[in-house]
Design a protein around this motif. Structure first.
Motif, PDB file in Angstrom:
ATOM      1  N   PRO A  16       0.799  -1.239   0.066  1.00 60.60           N
ATOM      2  CA  PRO A  16      -0.010   0.036  -0.029  1.00 60.60           C
ATOM      3  C   PRO A  16       1.020   1.199   0.204  1.00 60.60           C
ATOM      4  O   PRO A  16       1.476   1.367   1.151  1.00 60.60           O
ATOM      5  CB  PRO A  16      -0.801  -0.133   1.159  1.00 60.60           C
ATOM      6  CG  PRO A  16      -0.204  -1.154   2.259  1.00 60.60           C
ATOM      7  CD  PRO A  16       0.802  -1.927   1.259  1.00 60.60           C
ATOM      8  N   VAL A  62      -0.377  -0.799  -4.605  1.00 61.98           N
ATOM      9  CA  VAL A  62      -1.701   0.214  -4.371  1.00 61.98           C
ATOM     10  C   VAL A  62      -1.350   1.427  -4.310  1.00 61.98           C
ATOM     11  O   VAL A  62      -0.780   2.149  -3.288  1.00 61.98           O
ATOM     12  CB  VAL A  62      -2.645  -0.425  -3.388  1.00 61.98           C
ATOM     13  CG1 VAL A  62      -3.835   0.516  -3.144  1.00 61.98           C
ATOM     14  CG2 VAL A  62      -2.946  -1.830  -3.278  1.00 61.98           C
ATOM     15  N   GLN A 109      -5.927   3.603  -5.545  1.00 64.12           N
ATOM     16  CA  GLN A 109      -6.811   3.716  -4.269  1.00 64.12           C
ATOM     17  C   GLN A 109      -7.178   5.287  -4.497  1.00 64.12           C
ATOM     18  O   GLN A 109      -6.423   6.098  -4.282  1.00 64.12           O
ATOM     19  CB  GLN A 109      -6.200   3.463  -3.087  1.00 64.12           C
ATOM     20  CG  GLN A 109      -7.094   3.751  -1.978  1.00 64.12           C
ATOM     21  CD  GLN A 109      -6.418   3.879  -0.473  1.00 64.12           C
ATOM     22  OE1 GLN A 109      -5.066   4.241  -0.517  1.00 64.12           O
ATOM     23  NE2 GLN A 109      -7.202   3.445   0.398  1.00 64.12           N
ATOM     24  N   ALA A 118      -7.153   0.081   1.245  1.00 58.48           N
ATOM     25  CA  ALA A 118      -6.036   0.182   0.397  1.00 58.48           C
ATOM     26  C   ALA A 118      -5.932  -1.347  -0.007  1.00 58.48           C
ATOM     27  O   ALA A 118      -5.710  -1.747  -1.191  1.00 58.48           O
ATOM     28  CB  ALA A 118      -4.868   0.533   1.004  1.00 58.48           C
ATOM     29  N   CYS A 121      -8.661  -2.893  -2.375  1.00 58.60           N
ATOM     30  CA  CYS A 121      -8.366  -2.354  -3.821  1.00 58.60           C
ATOM     31  C   CYS A 121      -7.625  -3.558  -4.546  1.00 58.60           C
ATOM     32  O   CYS A 121      -7.951  -3.635  -5.834  1.00 58.60           O
ATOM     33  CB  CYS A 121      -7.803  -1.017  -3.608  1.00 58.60           C
ATOM     34  SG  CYS A 121      -8.751   0.262  -3.223  1.00 58.60           S
ATOM     35  N   ALA A 122      -6.939  -4.484  -3.970  1.00 60.38           N
ATOM     36  CA  ALA A 122      -6.183  -5.330  -4.391  1.00 60.38           C
ATOM     37  C   ALA A 122      -6.825  -6.544  -4.885  1.00 60.38           C
ATOM     38  O   ALA A 122      -6.028  -7.644  -5.350  1.00 60.38           O
ATOM     39  CB  ALA A 122      -4.806  -5.635  -3.935  1.00 60.38           C
TER      40      ALA A 122
END
Length: 297
Positions: A16, A62, A109, A118, A121-122
């Motif tokens: 992140p 991210v 993000q 964060a 988001c992956a």
């Protein structure tokens, strides 16, 4: 077939790196904080090197606005390499900055909603595999590296793991702290609870969470419906706490050193200590420290 033979390996890692780095302004106005160098390697390089040592193949960054320098650092710099080559300079120093095609993936993000968000988001890239998480602000120095120690523990017990470090009791209120269970074996400690920044007298232990994780993919589904926590953000710690009791959860006490490079003093400490370990500059740095200490004493 035993549990050990069917356990999925840790092949992917999430980094992140969308944070604004406000504690290092104005240096981070145009440069990502993850690109600030500890001597001659940016922070993100240390984390990536640690991941590779642990056998991780795919790196998932991210990112956010203004973070393109991180990706470019791991790209091939044709002009630079051509110039160096024409001048007979050694290109091996750039080898760690090269990522095999397809092994670096970025996702955005768009809104800063916390560490948990964060990681979420992956989710599409992580898929249905266990994965590692690296917080690059936490510089972990050891041999083997922190994540390799964790992967070795994962191969033994599976489930979810977090790295921890023992700190003085008066410091626990500044960190996330684990509530240890009865099972302790070497560096492995069963985790039965997580407490964020407890009062000293209420802390269940002095083992703090230190920026490295191995989590099962189910955490993504937990984060999907996770409500906002501390600071009005979606917290990874809250999601992990919900998984305890449903899946195996252990802490690995890292045999090495941690530097909080999210703080200015920690950043300077890391730079000095690592400089003192390098044969090409230790003598000069030691002499400079003595001279400055005498000046400001």
């Amino acid at each position: 077939m035993t549990e050990t033979t069917i356990r999925k390996p840790i092949r992917k890692a999430v980094f992140p790196v969308a944070g604004l780095g406000t504690r290092f302004l104005p240096a981070t106005k145009a440069i990502p904080k993850e690109m600030l160098p500890i001597i001659d390697r940016p922070l993100i390089q240390y984390a990536v090197d640690e991941a590779r040592e642990a056998g991780i193949e795919q790196l998932i960054f991210v990112t956010g606005r203004g973070k393109t320098a991180i990706v470019e650092h791991f790209d091939t710099a044709f002009e630079l390499e051509a110039t160096m080559s024409s001048r007979g300079k050694d290109l091996s120093i750039l080898a760690p900055t090269r990522i095999q095609p397809g092994n670096l993936v970025t996702v955005r993000q768009q809104v800063p909603m916390g560490l948990g968000h964060a990681i979420w988001c992956a989710r599409a890239i992580v898929g249905n595999e266990p994965f590692a998480i690296f917080l690059p602000d936490e510089l972990m120095i050891g041999s083997p590296g922190c994540m390799k120690q964790m992967v070795e523990a994962y191969n033994e017990v599976g489930g979810n793991l977090i790295s921890v470090l023992e700190v003085p009791e008066e410091e626990v209120s500044s960190y996330g702290v684990i509530k240890p269970g009865a099972k302790v074996s070497g560096s492995l400690t069963e985790v039965v609870g997580l407490v964020e920044k407890p009062k000293r007298e209420e802390a269940p232990s002095n083992l703090i969470i230190s920026g490295r994780y191995i989590l099962q993919p189910e955490v993504m589904r937990t984060l999907e419906g996770q409500e906002k926590g501390a600071g009005g953000e979606i917290q990874l710690t809250d999601a992990m706490a919900k998984m305890i009791g449903n899946q195996a959860f252990h802490a690995v006490t890292f045999a090495g050193r941690r530097y909080d490079c999210g703080s200015k003093s920690g950043f300077v400490e890391a730079t000095l200590e690592l400089a003192l370990e390098r044969s090409d500059m230790a003598a000069d740095v030691r002499a400079a420290i003595k001279r400055l200490a005498a000046t400001f004493d």
